[in-house]
Design an enzyme around this catalytic site. Structure first.
Site, PDB file in Angstrom:
ATOM      1  N   TYR A  51      20.093 -16.581  40.620  1.00  0.00           N
ATOM      2  CA  TYR A  51      19.820 -15.282  41.236  1.00  0.00           C
ATOM      3  C   TYR A  51      20.964 -14.329  40.957  1.00  0.00           C
ATOM      4  O   TYR A  51      22.136 -14.717  41.025  1.00  0.00           O
ATOM      5  CB  TYR A  51      19.654 -15.423  42.762  1.00  0.00           C
ATOM      6  CG  TYR A  51      18.221 -15.240  43.197  1.00  0.00           C
ATOM      7  CD1 TYR A  51      17.533 -14.058  42.898  1.00  0.00           C
ATOM      8  CD2 TYR A  51      17.546 -16.241  43.892  1.00  0.00           C
ATOM      9  CE1 TYR A  51      16.222 -13.898  43.283  1.00  0.00           C
ATOM     10  CE2 TYR A  51      16.233 -16.082  44.278  1.00  0.00           C
ATOM     11  CZ  TYR A  51      15.562 -14.905  43.969  1.00  0.00           C
ATOM     12  OH  TYR A  51      14.260 -14.741  44.346  1.00  0.00           O
ATOM     13  N   GLU A  53      20.697 -10.532  41.867  1.00  0.00           N
ATOM     14  CA  GLU A  53      20.303  -9.156  42.243  1.00  0.00           C
ATOM     15  C   GLU A  53      21.503  -8.231  42.131  1.00  0.00           C
ATOM     16  O   GLU A  53      22.608  -8.573  42.557  1.00  0.00           O
ATOM     17  CB  GLU A  53      19.754  -9.142  43.670  1.00  0.00           C
ATOM     18  CG  GLU A  53      18.346  -9.689  43.726  1.00  0.00           C
ATOM     19  CD  GLU A  53      17.792  -9.775  45.140  1.00  0.00           C
ATOM     20  OE1 GLU A  53      18.292  -9.064  46.034  1.00  0.00           O
ATOM     21  OE2 GLU A  53      16.857 -10.570  45.328  1.00  0.00           O
ATOM     22  N   ASP A 197       6.987   6.244  25.602  1.00  0.00           N
ATOM     23  CA  ASP A 197       6.713   4.810  25.717  1.00  0.00           C
ATOM     24  C   ASP A 197       6.472   4.296  24.296  1.00  0.00           C
ATOM     25  O   ASP A 197       5.411   4.507  23.712  1.00  0.00           O
ATOM     26  CB  ASP A 197       5.481   4.607  26.600  1.00  0.00           C
ATOM     27  CG  ASP A 197       5.133   3.138  26.797  1.00  0.00           C
ATOM     28  OD1 ASP A 197       5.603   2.297  26.004  1.00  0.00           O
ATOM     29  OD2 ASP A 197       4.381   2.839  27.749  1.00  0.00           O
ATOM     30  N   THR A 223       8.583  -2.169  25.587  1.00  0.00           N
ATOM     31  CA  THR A 223       8.485  -3.598  25.864  1.00  0.00           C
ATOM     32  C   THR A 223       9.253  -4.314  24.751  1.00  0.00           C
ATOM     33  O   THR A 223       9.605  -3.716  23.734  1.00  0.00           O
ATOM     34  CB  THR A 223       7.022  -4.081  25.909  1.00  0.00           C
ATOM     35  OG1 THR A 223       6.345  -3.644  24.740  1.00  0.00           O
ATOM     36  CG2 THR A 223       6.316  -3.536  27.135  1.00  0.00           C
ATOM     37  N   LYS A 226       6.557  -6.916  21.435  1.00  0.00           N
ATOM     38  CA  LYS A 226       5.568  -6.497  20.429  1.00  0.00           C
ATOM     39  C   LYS A 226       6.269  -6.465  19.065  1.00  0.00           C
ATOM     40  O   LYS A 226       6.698  -7.496  18.581  1.00  0.00           O
ATOM     41  CB  LYS A 226       4.956  -5.149  20.836  1.00  0.00           C
ATOM     42  CG  LYS A 226       4.186  -5.223  22.161  1.00  0.00           C
ATOM     43  CD  LYS A 226       3.438  -3.961  22.473  1.00  0.00           C
ATOM     44  CE  LYS A 226       2.635  -4.070  23.746  1.00  0.00           C
ATOM     45  NZ  LYS A 226       3.377  -3.732  24.973  1.00  0.00           N
ATOM     46  N   ARG A 232       8.637 -11.627  26.421  1.00  0.00           N
ATOM     47  CA  ARG A 232       8.044 -10.602  27.271  1.00  0.00           C
ATOM     48  C   ARG A 232       9.131  -9.956  28.100  1.00  0.00           C
ATOM     49  O   ARG A 232      10.024 -10.639  28.589  1.00  0.00           O
ATOM     50  CB  ARG A 232       6.994 -11.230  28.198  1.00  0.00           C
ATOM     51  CG  ARG A 232       5.761 -11.442  27.466  1.00  0.00           C
ATOM     52  CD  ARG A 232       4.635 -12.130  28.110  1.00  0.00           C
ATOM     53  NE  ARG A 232       3.747 -12.305  26.991  1.00  0.00           N
ATOM     54  CZ  ARG A 232       2.944 -11.347  26.524  1.00  0.00           C
ATOM     55  NH1 ARG A 232       2.851 -10.180  27.130  1.00  0.00           N
ATOM     56  NH2 ARG A 232       2.229 -11.544  25.449  1.00  0.00           N
TER      57      ARG A 232
HETATM   58  N1  DSN Z   1      -1.461  -4.655  26.624  1.00  0.00           N
HETATM   59  C1  DSN Z   1      -0.716  -3.959  25.612  1.00  0.00           C
HETATM   60  C2  DSN Z   1      -1.485  -3.850  24.353  1.00  0.00           C
HETATM   61  O1  DSN Z   1      -2.159  -4.807  24.015  1.00  0.00           O
HETATM   62  O2  DSN Z   1      -1.407  -2.845  23.675  1.00  0.00           O
HETATM   63  C3  DSN Z   1      -0.235  -2.685  26.086  1.00  0.00           C
HETATM   64  O3  DSN Z   1       0.558  -2.928  27.193  1.00  0.00           O
END
Ligand code: DSN
Length: 430
Positions: A51, A53, A197, A223, A226, A232
């Protein structure tokens, strides 16, 4: 995974089955990728036990001397890679990161303007059933009805009429370059924050294959799983910490933008950061800083273009006629198939894509008119343009012959042999 096999054979078997599925199929969902074994090792480490925080040097728990160093490494690598002044690496994923940004900058009921989910945007950019559409007033912009491109003059008109406090750019299903400078100009005209984003295209930005929003946006969110190819998670990046709208929107606060964002993550929204995830993000950022990552980003785009040329030549109807990035959106209406049917058909031969709404779709989200496919994961496996052209032909064969099981068997066999010649990083014994 011998310990897992011994203690929980059911979960062990399911993980093996999923690994087998990933190895033996062509993964073409544009938001998915394969992390390196190093990222997986960091993710499966003892850091999950701790932990912490708070932030490095200011934690609510003892024993964080190593965790602090992990988080500092992740933050510094993110700052250097994206050339920003501040990075928060704690968001659990993209949606919580966007929620934290709303929480930091807006009051409930304030207005945001984002790309509509039905036109390629994201749930958290103002969809009516999402927090962003329920707790905030959400106005949306779409794409041009003829070209299906972003129409900046139209977006400007909507912004002038709606006067949002935050303008959001970035998309989940838009195959072309996003002009962040134009979004900045619109945001300036209406005194709005600009949130970019870049979750889908972050790896392309790092590789120099897509312009960066850093010179233009107030806040950038990505994110990490990707095109960045990490675990993630998500990172909030601030090009500058000074809040140029500070006096306008936070007249009583002494906090700058970085402090507002950090406070929105904790104590505003989250508790303990996922330290194993932070470590894995740091590893992915280091990998993305290597020269090979630029080659990877370039190949993603070359592969997407090769795929789009092949599919177009086969008579498939590509939204905007092609792609500039990692993804393609295909309208299946002329083939007499729905997106759901196409997804199921392709799945049956080992090609994973996802059904997707197309702009101005008349069908429903769970059975829309289109499919979305992308090249980041296959590029990680070493696929190049020749193979992508062949995969394009295989996809077209299946979609044009939906009831021909002999064709499906042939394609499936070819898919299997392509996966054998392009193995994943890890072996099946791992
Ligand atoms: N779920 C994602 C996507 O597949 O584009 C976006 O957050």
């Amino acid at each position: 995974m011998s310990k897992l096999k011994e203690s929980d054979s059911e979960i062990y078997e399911l993980i093996q089955a999923e690994k087998h599925r990933q190895q033996e199929g062509l993964e073409m969902i544009p938001s998915e990728n394969f992390t390196s074994p190093a990222v997986l090792e960091a993710l499966g480490s003892v850091l999950t036990n701790k932990y912490s925080e708070g932030y490095p040097g200011a934690r609510y728990y003892g024993g964080n001397e190593f965790i602090d160093q992990v988080e500092n490494l992740a933050r510094e690598r993110a700052k250097a890679l994206f050339q920003v002044a501040h990075a928060n690496v704690q968001p659990y994923s993209g949606s919580p990161a966007n929620l934290a940004i709303y929480f930091a900058l807006l009051n409930p009921g304030d207005k945001v303007l984002g790309q509509s989910l039905t036109m390629g945007g994201h749930l958290t950019h103002g969809y009516k059933l999402n927090f962003s559409g329920k707790f905030y007033q959400a106005a949306t912009y779409g794409v041009d009805s003829k070209t299906h491109l972003l129409n900046y003059e139209e977006i400007r008109k909507i912004a002038l009429a709606e006067k949002p406090k935050m303008l959001i750019c970035g998309a989940s299903a838009y195959p072309r370059i996003i002009d962040f400078q134009k979004f900045r100009e619109i945001a300036d005209e209406v005194n709005a924050y600009l949130l970019a984003d870049i979750s889908h295209i972050t790896g392309l930005i790092i590789a120099g294959e897509h312009p960066s929003p850093v010179p233009y946006a107030d806040i950038v969110m990505t994110t990490t799983h990707k095109t960045l190819r990490g675990p993630r998670g998500a990172i909030i990046l601030l090009p500058k910490v000074e809040d140029r709208f500070h006096d306008l929107y936070h007249p009583t606060s002494k906090r700058n933008l970085a402090e507002l964002i950090d406070a929105a993550i904790i104590p505003g929204l989250q508790g303990g950061p996922h330290n194993h995830q932070t470590a894995a993000i740091a590893v992915a950022l280091k990998e993305a800083d290597a020269p090979e990552f630029k080659i990877y980003g370039r190949q993603i785009v070359l592969n997407a273009k090769a795929l789009s040329e092949t599919l177009s030549a086969q008579g498939l109807d590509l939204i905007t006629g092609g792609t500039d990035n990692h993804l393609l959106l295909i309208d299946l209406t002329n083939l007499g198939l729905s997106g759901k049917q196409a997804e199921t058909l392709l799945d049956s031969v080992g090609i994973t894509v996802n059904k997707n709404l197309i702009p101005f779709d008349r069908r429903k989200p769970l059975d829309p008119s289109g499919i979305r496919l992308g090249t980041p994961a296959l590029t990680t496996r070493g696929f190049k343009t020749d193979a992508m052209r062949e995969i394009g032909l295989l996809i077209a064969r299946v979609l044009k012959n939906p009831n021909d099981s002999a064709t499906h068997i042939e394609v499936k066999e070819r898919v299997r042999s392509l996966t054998k010649t392009h193995p994943l990083f890890y072996k099946s014994s791992n």
